[in-house]
Design a protein around this motif. Sequence first.
Motif, mmCIF file in Angstrom:
data_model
loop_
_atom_site.group_PDB
_atom_site.id
_atom_site.type_symbol
_atom_site.label_atom_id
_atom_site.label_comp_id
_atom_site.label_asym_id
_atom_site.label_seq_id
_atom_site.Cartn_x
_atom_site.Cartn_y
_atom_site.Cartn_z
ATOM 1 N N GLY A 65 120.365 104.684 41.492
ATOM 2 C CA GLY A 65 119.881 103.971 42.680
ATOM 3 C C GLY A 65 118.685 104.637 43.336
ATOM 4 O O GLY A 65 117.984 104.035 44.145
ATOM 5 N N ASP A 66 118.439 105.916 42.997
ATOM 6 C CA ASP A 66 117.225 106.580 43.495
ATOM 7 C C ASP A 66 116.017 106.007 42.764
ATOM 8 O O ASP A 66 116.155 105.419 41.688
ATOM 9 C CB ASP A 66 117.268 108.097 43.216
ATOM 10 N N CYS A 67 114.829 106.225 43.325
ATOM 11 C CA CYS A 67 113.594 105.817 42.648
ATOM 12 C C CYS A 67 112.666 107.030 42.567
ATOM 13 O O CYS A 67 112.352 107.653 43.582
ATOM 14 C CB CYS A 67 112.915 104.680 43.412
ATOM 15 N N LEU A 68 112.284 107.375 41.336
ATOM 16 C CA LEU A 68 111.366 108.487 41.088
ATOM 17 C C LEU A 68 109.952 107.903 41.019
ATOM 18 O O LEU A 68 109.701 106.986 40.242
ATOM 19 C CB LEU A 68 111.741 109.135 39.752
ATOM 20 N N VAL A 69 109.047 108.409 41.838
ATOM 21 C CA VAL A 69 107.678 107.874 41.877
ATOM 22 C C VAL A 69 106.737 108.863 41.193
ATOM 23 O O VAL A 69 106.627 110.020 41.604
ATOM 24 C CB VAL A 69 107.201 107.624 43.322
ATOM 25 N N ILE A 70 106.080 108.406 40.112
ATOM 26 C CA ILE A 70 105.172 109.275 39.359
ATOM 27 C C ILE A 70 103.729 108.773 39.483
ATOM 28 O O ILE A 70 103.502 107.579 39.679
ATOM 29 C CB ILE A 70 105.581 109.347 37.863
ATOM 30 N N ASN A 71 102.794 109.689 39.387
ATOM 31 C CA ASN A 71 101.367 109.336 39.433
ATOM 32 C C ASN A 71 100.829 109.326 38.002
ATOM 33 O O ASN A 71 100.745 110.366 37.363
ATOM 34 C CB ASN A 71 100.605 110.363 40.283
ATOM 35 N N ASP A 72 100.478 108.120 37.506
ATOM 36 C CA ASP A 72 100.078 107.994 36.097
ATOM 37 C C ASP A 72 98.582 108.161 35.850
ATOM 38 O O ASP A 72 98.047 107.713 34.842
ATOM 39 C CB ASP A 72 100.566 106.649 35.527
ATOM 40 N N GLU A 199 111.675 112.881 26.754
ATOM 41 C CA GLU A 199 113.147 112.894 26.633
ATOM 42 C C GLU A 199 113.812 112.980 28.007
ATOM 43 O O GLU A 199 114.773 112.262 28.293
ATOM 44 C CB GLU A 199 113.617 114.107 25.788
ATOM 45 N N LEU A 200 113.280 113.860 28.853
ATOM 46 C CA LEU A 200 113.860 114.031 30.192
ATOM 47 C C LEU A 200 113.721 112.746 31.005
ATOM 48 O O LEU A 200 114.655 112.327 31.691
ATOM 49 C CB LEU A 200 113.183 115.213 30.904
ATOM 50 N N LEU A 201 112.558 112.101 30.900
ATOM 51 C CA LEU A 201 112.355 110.836 31.621
ATOM 52 C C LEU A 201 113.331 109.765 31.142
ATOM 53 O O LEU A 201 113.858 108.989 31.942
ATOM 54 C CB LEU A 201 110.904 110.349 31.451
ATOM 55 N N GLU A 202 113.579 109.734 29.842
ATOM 56 C CA GLU A 202 114.543 108.770 29.264
ATOM 57 C C GLU A 202 115.933 109.008 29.838
ATOM 58 O O GLU A 202 116.624 108.081 30.244
ATOM 59 C CB GLU A 202 114.597 108.915 27.728
ATOM 60 N N GLN A 203 116.338 110.283 29.860
ATOM 61 C CA GLN A 203 117.671 110.635 30.385
ATOM 62 C C GLN A 203 117.800 110.232 31.861
ATOM 63 O O GLN A 203 118.857 109.769 32.294
ATOM 64 C CB GLN A 203 117.919 112.145 30.242
ATOM 65 N N ILE A 204 116.708 110.419 32.609
ATOM 66 C CA ILE A 204 116.711 110.066 34.036
ATOM 67 C C ILE A 204 116.908 108.552 34.197
ATOM 68 O O ILE A 204 117.707 108.100 35.019
ATOM 69 C CB ILE A 204 115.407 110.570 34.706
ATOM 70 N N LYS A 205 116.199 107.771 33.365
ATOM 71 C CA LYS A 205 116.350 106.304 33.432
ATOM 72 C C LYS A 205 117.763 105.893 33.037
ATOM 73 O O LYS A 205 118.360 105.007 33.654
ATOM 74 C CB LYS A 205 115.326 105.627 32.519
ATOM 75 N N ASP A 210 115.523 104.496 38.883
ATOM 76 C CA ASP A 210 114.341 103.689 38.581
ATOM 77 C C ASP A 210 113.114 104.603 38.601
ATOM 78 O O ASP A 210 113.057 105.543 39.406
ATOM 79 C CB ASP A 210 114.198 102.585 39.642
ATOM 80 N N VAL A 211 112.144 104.344 37.731
ATOM 81 C CA VAL A 211 110.901 105.129 37.745
ATOM 82 C C VAL A 211 109.746 104.188 38.061
ATOM 83 O O VAL A 211 109.522 103.203 37.355
ATOM 84 C CB VAL A 211 110.665 105.845 36.387
ATOM 85 N N ALA A 212 109.058 104.462 39.164
ATOM 86 C CA ALA A 212 107.921 103.627 39.580
ATOM 87 C C ALA A 212 106.633 104.416 39.385
ATOM 88 O O ALA A 212 106.561 105.597 39.732
ATOM 89 C CB ALA A 212 108.069 103.224 41.042
#
Length: 353
Positions: A65-72, A199-205, A210-212
């Motif tokens: 339910g958290d949202c991780l915000v990344i700068n692409d 891999e870490l991002l996949e596990q987080i999802k 959610d990853v925005a």
Amino acid sequence: MNSGNKGERKMEMKRQDFSFELPQELIAQDPLKDRSSSRLLVLDKETGEVSHHVFRDIIDYLNPGDCLVINDTKVIPARLIGSKVGTDAKIEILLLKRKSDQVWETLVKPGKKAKPGAKISFGEGLLVGEVIDIVEEGNRLVKFSYEGIFEEILDQLGQMPLPPYITHQLEDKNRYQTVYAKNSGSAAAPTAGLHFTPELLEQIKEKGVDVASVTLHVGLGTFRPVKAENILDHHMHSEFYRIEEEEAAKINRAKEKGGRIICVGTTSCRTVESAADENGRVKAGSGWTDIFIYPGYWFKILDCLITNFHLPESTLLMLVSALAGREHILAAYEEAVKEKYRFFSFGDAMFIQ
């Protein structure tokens, strides 16, 4: 955290209040082979309590339910070394902001050799720049001429514009990019993101987080020291940002459902805070931001922050102090120095929750 009264701009906040002793040898010169094996200091912003971990443990601190915000944003190899046409004098150019297809605002060294009309050749004429104007802070507007695609030529001739405190040559250009970098335009990496692996991002999802993605093109002003005695007299540089509808919706949805918004890096934080409306929602769109976040600031969107360890007296240290309180931050930094954490761009990470 208490909200600072917007009308209180007369108050004083001293630059020296954000100083700390950093032994030179703790400035990381090279990236680790494995991105996610950096160390992670977790700081509780309410109590000031700290604990020590490895970066990949970050997943234990993220909830469904958290949202991780990344700068692409993607760093461009913005450092070009060429010679002045006619004299062969060595000239270095740093691309700062694209003004149009062929024109860039740049930093030129030595500036005295780059008067309007001067031409600089790179890669034996593969790329030629002509200085067309001098703008604020002595930056030069340079018009480039070339055959083919500018980005490809830049890739061939340019070097990564590493921060001034990194003196080692970077062996692999990609180690100064996040694994999710896709929109070219930065003169510096959003370094908190350097710790993530695919891999870490996949596990987080998979955990239900959610990853925005947002985009903020980091300018070199990010390394500019605060010179004003009273930090409220400091003027921030402006940087371009963009948030797509779909990504804004992810952030707003998490907020509405009681999830936390966890920004990866001060750049993601500054992007969502710049795009926030009065009701604490993120608006999609693009623009330029010069938001300066310092103690007394009321965060509208961000709840937690993943960040690296910053330079003394820097605007980034002021931003994290706004989130966790100056005393908590300086005590955590003292602990990090004692425990020999690695500092700055290629250094270790901190999670402020």
